[in-house]
Design an enzyme around this catalytic site. Structure first.
Site, PDB file in Angstrom:
ATOM      1  N   TYR A 186       1.052  -1.279  -0.009  1.00 46.34           N
ATOM      2  CA  TYR A 186       0.128  -0.036  -0.043  1.00 46.34           C
ATOM      3  C   TYR A 186       0.776   1.371   0.036  1.00 46.34           C
ATOM      4  O   TYR A 186       1.841   1.173   0.605  1.00 46.34           O
ATOM      5  CB  TYR A 186      -0.729   0.163   1.158  1.00 46.34           C
TER       6      TYR A 186
ATOM      7  N   LYS B  57       8.363   6.284  -5.486  1.00 52.19           N
ATOM      8  CA  LYS B  57       9.342   5.358  -4.944  1.00 52.19           C
ATOM      9  C   LYS B  57       8.774   3.944  -4.868  1.00 52.19           C
ATOM     10  O   LYS B  57       9.610   2.927  -5.049  1.00 52.19           O
ATOM     11  CB  LYS B  57       9.654   5.988  -3.532  1.00 52.19           C
TER      12      LYS B  57
ATOM     13  N   ARG C 272      -6.908   1.169  -4.625  1.00 53.19           N
ATOM     14  CA  ARG C 272      -7.927   0.967  -3.648  1.00 53.19           C
ATOM     15  C   ARG C 272      -8.994   2.066  -3.509  1.00 53.19           C
ATOM     16  O   ARG C 272      -8.536   3.140  -2.977  1.00 53.19           O
ATOM     17  CB  ARG C 272      -7.640   0.651  -2.065  1.00 53.19           C
TER      18      ARG C 272
ATOM     19  N   GLU D  96     -13.389  -7.625   6.031  1.00 55.21           N
ATOM     20  CA  GLU D  96     -12.665  -6.713   7.458  1.00 55.21           C
ATOM     21  C   GLU D  96     -13.818  -6.499   8.262  1.00 55.21           C
ATOM     22  O   GLU D  96     -13.565  -5.951   9.201  1.00 55.21           O
ATOM     23  CB  GLU D  96     -12.024  -5.573   6.923  1.00 55.21           C
TER      24      GLU D  96
ATOM     25  N   ILE E 275       3.189  -2.614   4.490  1.00 57.73           N
ATOM     26  CA  ILE E 275       3.105  -1.290   4.247  1.00 57.73           C
ATOM     27  C   ILE E 275       4.546  -0.297   4.614  1.00 57.73           C
ATOM     28  O   ILE E 275       4.442   0.894   4.730  1.00 57.73           O
ATOM     29  CB  ILE E 275       2.240  -0.835   5.594  1.00 57.73           C
ATOM     30  N   HIS E 276       5.449  -1.359   4.319  1.00 63.29           N
ATOM     31  CA  HIS E 276       6.724  -0.480   4.423  1.00 63.29           C
ATOM     32  C   HIS E 276       7.655  -1.162   3.196  1.00 63.29           C
ATOM     33  O   HIS E 276       7.588  -2.576   3.007  1.00 63.29           O
ATOM     34  CB  HIS E 276       7.430  -0.564   5.690  1.00 63.29           C
TER      35      HIS E 276
ATOM     36  N   ASP F  94      -0.172 -39.863  -3.374  1.00 61.69           N
ATOM     37  CA  ASP F  94      -1.361 -40.151  -4.048  1.00 61.69           C
ATOM     38  C   ASP F  94      -1.807 -38.782  -4.394  1.00 61.69           C
ATOM     39  O   ASP F  94      -1.054 -37.695  -4.599  1.00 61.69           O
ATOM     40  CB  ASP F  94      -2.407 -40.452  -2.961  1.00 61.69           C
TER      41      ASP F  94
END
Length: 284
Positions: free
Chosen positions: A9, A20, A66, A121, A217-218, A265
């Site tokens: 994100y 970045k 999102r 959520e 997140i990083h 199997d």
């Protein structure tokens, strides 16, 4: 279907962070219009994301947006702003009903190559996973479900613990339903990004449970998550050996056989096929 191991994100209101993130090598870069953007910055973030999709080279990373939830009243405007810039996928948060999924699919029906992903959520979303996943059979562009752990725990009124036992049932339920309906399952965020041991532990557990990837997140979380969700050379070699032997024994009519003292199997063969699929190796 794309590999989505590291699902990263980045706030849609910060062009520098988007630039970045585009070069980090995450499997997915999620340009966020929801929780990562302050209320007063959301309109500006739409324009920043639309511009970034057109002008920034994301390399092999999937470009996901999102949008805000239907309950926010912002979803329509979000889509109107970003769809002309042709993202690869739209991520819908707070999915609780099959009708929401069907509504989103109708709203993006003109975008032929657009994938859909959704975050579950809340307690209601977990209870309704059956009807949601059955609706996915009509919405063929739905490719994955994402477990929103922090919002889920808050919705339950549960206490967040380092062990995560308070969400083990929900975490297991989501990955089970995803597997049953041929969807990818993306695991929870590790919020303590400064502790690599916590990340490794939670990522390994998610991979063992059957999740295909993990939210991050990083930037420092990307490489460890990709490593853990990618089968090792040893696992790949073992899987190849099982499939080679299965093919050999299949020619003589044997569906079960033994390798190194262990019975093989159909379930074992299927696990071997899954290992190779997650490694990006086609199974003939």
């Amino acid at each position: 279907m794309r590999s989505r191991k590291a699902f990263m994100y980045v706030p849609g209101s910060d062009l520098h962070k988007i630039e970045k993130a585009a070069g980090i090598g995450a499997d997915c870069v999620v340009l966020d219009l929801e929780d990562g953007v302050a209320e007063g910055k959301k309109d500006e973030a739409r324009q920043i994301i639309a511009q970034a999709l057109l002008e920034i080279d994301f390399g092999p990373s999937e470009r996901v947006v999102r949008v805000n939830s239907f309950a926010s009243g912002r979803t329509v405007a979000d889509l109107q702003a970003v769809l002309p810039s042709k993202p690869d996928a739209i991520l819908l948060p707070k999915l609780e009903h099959d009708t929401q999924l069907l509504k989103l699919a109708d709203m993006v029906s003109m975008q032929e190559d657009l994938a859909l992903l959704a975050i579950v959520e809340s307690a209601l979303g977990m209870v309704n996973l059956g009807t949601i996943c059955r609706a996915s059979e009509k919405v063929h562009r739905l490719q994955g479900l994402v477990f929103g752990a922090e919002d889920f725990v808050a919705d339950m009124g549960a206490t967040r613990t380092p062990e995560g036992t308070e969400m083990l049932f929900a975490r297991s339920r989501l990955v089970m339903y995803a597997a049953a309906y041929g969807l990818q399952a993306i695991d929870m965020v590790t919020v303590n990004y400064s502790d690599p041991e916590v990340l490794d532990r939670e990522a390994l557990q998610g991979a063992q449970m059957g999740y295909s990837g993990k939210q991050v997140i990083h930037p420092l979380q990307v490489a460890p998550v990709q490593r853990i969700f990618t089968p090792s050379e040893k696992e790949i070699a073992a899987a190849k050996h099982i499939l080679e032997e299965a093919k050999r024994f299949g020619k003589v009519g044997k569906g079960a056989f033994t390798i190194d003292g262990q019975m093989v199997d159909r379930p074992v063969i299927k696990r071997a096929e899954t290992v190779l699929a997650r490694a990006g190796i086609s199974v003939e």
